[in-house]
Design a protein around this motif. Structure first.
Motif, mmCIF file in Angstrom:
data_model
loop_
_atom_site.group_PDB
_atom_site.id
_atom_site.type_symbol
_atom_site.label_atom_id
_atom_site.label_comp_id
_atom_site.label_asym_id
_atom_site.label_seq_id
_atom_site.Cartn_x
_atom_site.Cartn_y
_atom_site.Cartn_z
ATOM 1 N N ARG A 79 -35.172 32.879 -139.939
ATOM 2 C CA ARG A 79 -34.076 33.444 -140.475
ATOM 3 C C ARG A 79 -34.168 33.551 -141.790
ATOM 4 N NH1 ARG A 79 -28.853 30.021 -138.225
ATOM 5 N NH2 ARG A 79 -27.748 32.245 -138.539
ATOM 6 N N ALA A 80 -34.646 32.883 -142.571
ATOM 7 C CA ALA A 80 -35.028 33.181 -143.974
ATOM 8 C C ALA A 80 -35.882 34.438 -144.122
ATOM 9 C CB ALA A 80 -35.643 31.969 -144.594
ATOM 10 N N VAL A 93 -28.406 35.985 -140.475
ATOM 11 C CA VAL A 93 -29.642 36.624 -139.712
ATOM 12 C C VAL A 93 -29.536 35.939 -138.188
ATOM 13 C CG1 VAL A 93 -32.129 36.919 -139.556
ATOM 14 C CG2 VAL A 93 -30.823 37.112 -141.785
ATOM 15 N N PHE A 94 -30.023 36.656 -137.277
ATOM 16 C CA PHE A 94 -30.302 36.441 -135.903
ATOM 17 C C PHE A 94 -31.546 36.570 -135.706
ATOM 18 C CE2 PHE A 94 -27.969 35.556 -131.902
ATOM 19 C CZ PHE A 94 -29.078 35.182 -131.171
ATOM 20 N N CYS A 269 -31.472 40.761 -136.547
ATOM 21 C CA CYS A 269 -30.406 41.232 -136.721
ATOM 22 C C CYS A 269 -29.403 40.497 -137.428
ATOM 23 C CB CYS A 269 -29.756 41.613 -135.358
ATOM 24 S SG CYS A 269 -28.103 42.216 -135.246
ATOM 25 N N ALA A 270 -29.075 41.382 -138.521
ATOM 26 C CA ALA A 270 -28.149 40.676 -139.439
ATOM 27 C C ALA A 270 -26.869 41.099 -139.666
ATOM 28 C CB ALA A 270 -28.758 40.574 -141.000
ATOM 29 N N GLY A 271 -25.760 40.419 -139.773
ATOM 30 C CA GLY A 271 -24.492 41.006 -140.037
ATOM 31 C C GLY A 271 -23.503 39.711 -140.147
ATOM 32 N N SER A 272 -22.125 40.275 -140.141
ATOM 33 C CA SER A 272 -20.987 39.176 -140.168
ATOM 34 C C SER A 272 -20.831 38.197 -139.146
ATOM 35 C CB SER A 272 -19.837 40.047 -140.366
ATOM 36 O OG SER A 272 -19.653 40.395 -138.774
#
Length: 425
Positions: A79-80, A93-94, A269-272
């Motif tokens: 994730r990093a 992050v996923f 995939c990144a987001g809220s």
């Protein structure tokens, strides 16, 4: 050179005959050349051979055994890594398997069937949904929409990104327009980088659009694929979305597919919290966890050295793009029949020929033994109304094959355009 349109009928007839002879000779060579897809070359894949070495330990930073079940959102190290590529915090992050396209499909399908916001909003519950598709653009984005029954509206691509005047006109009063596809850096196929103003406008777009369930799909596939360093800057969409209060309406994607192994990397995939929660609820019925051994290997291999690694890719790729530009300039420059992009990174060159000639170029090339992406593939539904755009993917071709392929391509462009000017196309 004198533009072809200014040549006499006799000159054009002579040029056509010469080009036809040249291509007949090439056909006799039984060529098998391919400029269709932007795949890493074998020499690029070899740069990541160390990933195959067994790790010293299978324990992740949080103590998770990478060989076992669990950790659906990915290991902390993975994730990093995704956070570094996408410019967000790791908890945004996923980290998944090798395909970012898989994640894009799942996000769009979730928005359509179940919603991304844990409320009643679902694209399928309103008028037939539509998506904005900047064109020329990425054909697989278009395929996702077609498979899910989402109509597409083409938006012109400028050097600064999508034509935002057109975007605002299409979204301002039409709630059926639910989202927009974006490849913001070294865009496929034009190679442009979205301007700061365009990124800011896209961050504000969900607030300005008529649809209250509008989503910006941010496919940053070439985030670190520069030919020169330090890398070219791109405004941070997620930070701008936070400032605009639209963070629940942006979905960011990236992968290592063209950083390490194309078929064995990591996707992100990144987001809220809302977006990641909706994605998790979709994926948790399909799997118990991703390939965390691959995640561990990638994180340890790339940690702190992404730019160093990508500089080695650039050493292999930049000369290929320089060769493409040099041959295009030598063979087509000044003829008034073609224009092309000169990207400083990414995987593609976008070539525009005379309107009405692209499909003919592709057919001529195929007859000689050169495969090209079908004309129109860079437009929704495969329909380039002007029939002029051709995507060139030089990365996989090795040795002298690229020079031969470009020689064939430029002769096919000349022949198709001469035939058109002579009224024979």
């Amino acid at each position: 050179m004198t533009p072809l349109a200014d040549r006499s009928p006799e000159e054009l007839a002579d040029i056509e005959a010469t080009l036809q002879r040249d291509l007949d000779l090439q056909r006799a060579n039984r060529l098998s050349l391919d400029l269709t897809r932007g795949k890493p070359g074998p020499d690029q894949l070899a740069l990541s051979a160390a990933i195959d070495e067994p790790p010293d330990s299978y324990l992740a930073a949080d103590g998770t055994d990478a060989r076992n079940y669990g950790a659906l959102r990915g290991l902390p190290e993975a994730r990093a890594l995704g956070a570094e590529l996408l410019g967000v915090e790791p908890d945004r992050v996923f980290a998944a398997g090798n395909s970012s396209l898989f994640l894009m499909f799942q996000v769009v399908e979730t928005a359509l069937r179940r919603g991304l916001w844990a409320d009643e909003r679902r694209w399928s519950s309103s008028d037939p949904p539509r998506m904005l598709a900047p064109a020329p653009g990425y054909d697989r984005h278009f395929t996702v929409c077609e498979k899910l029954g989402i109509d597409m509206l083409a938006v012109p691509m400028l050097d600064s990104g999508p034509d935002m005047d057109a975007v605002h006109e299409l979204t301002r009063e039409d709630p059926s327009v639910k989202g927009i596809w974006c490849v913001p850096k070294y865009s496929n196929p034009t190679g442009c980088i979205y301007s700061d103003a365009t990124v800011a406008a896209l961050a504000e777009l969900p607030e300005r659009a008529a649809a209250d369930d509008f989503v910006v799909l941010w496919d940053n596939a070439y985030a670190v694929h520069d030919f020169e360093f330090p890398s070219a800057p791109l405004a941070n969409l997620y930070q701008l979305a936070l400032a605009a209060g639209t963070e629940d309406h942006v979905a960011l994607f990236a992968s290592t597919s063209k950083i390490t192994y194309a078929n064995g990397g990591l996707a992100f995939c990144a987001g809220s919290d809302a977006l990641l929660g909706a994605l998790q609820r979709t994926l948790e019925v399909m799997m118990i966890g991703p390939d965390k051994v691959s995640q561990l290997r990638h994180a340890r291999f790339l940690a702190g050295r992404i730019e160093e690694h990508m500089a080695r890719h650039a050493e292999l790729l930049k000369p290929k793009f320089e060769l493409v530009d040099r041959i295009l300039e030598q063979e087509l420059g000044g003829l008034g029949i073609a224009a092309w992009t000169k990207p400083k990174g990414g995987y593609f060159v976008s070539l525009d020929v005379l309107p009405g000639a692209a499909a003919r170029v592709v057919a001529l090339a195929r007859d000689v033994g050169l495969k090209l992406t079908p004309a129109g593939a860079t437009f929704p539904y495969g329909r380039d109304r002007d029939d002029r755009n051709i995507r060139i993917a030089p990365t996989f071709t090795v040795g002298d094959d690229l020079q031969t392929a470009m020689g064939v391509l430029t002769r096919c462009v000349q022949l198709a355009c001469v035939q058109q000017l002579r009224g024979k196309a």
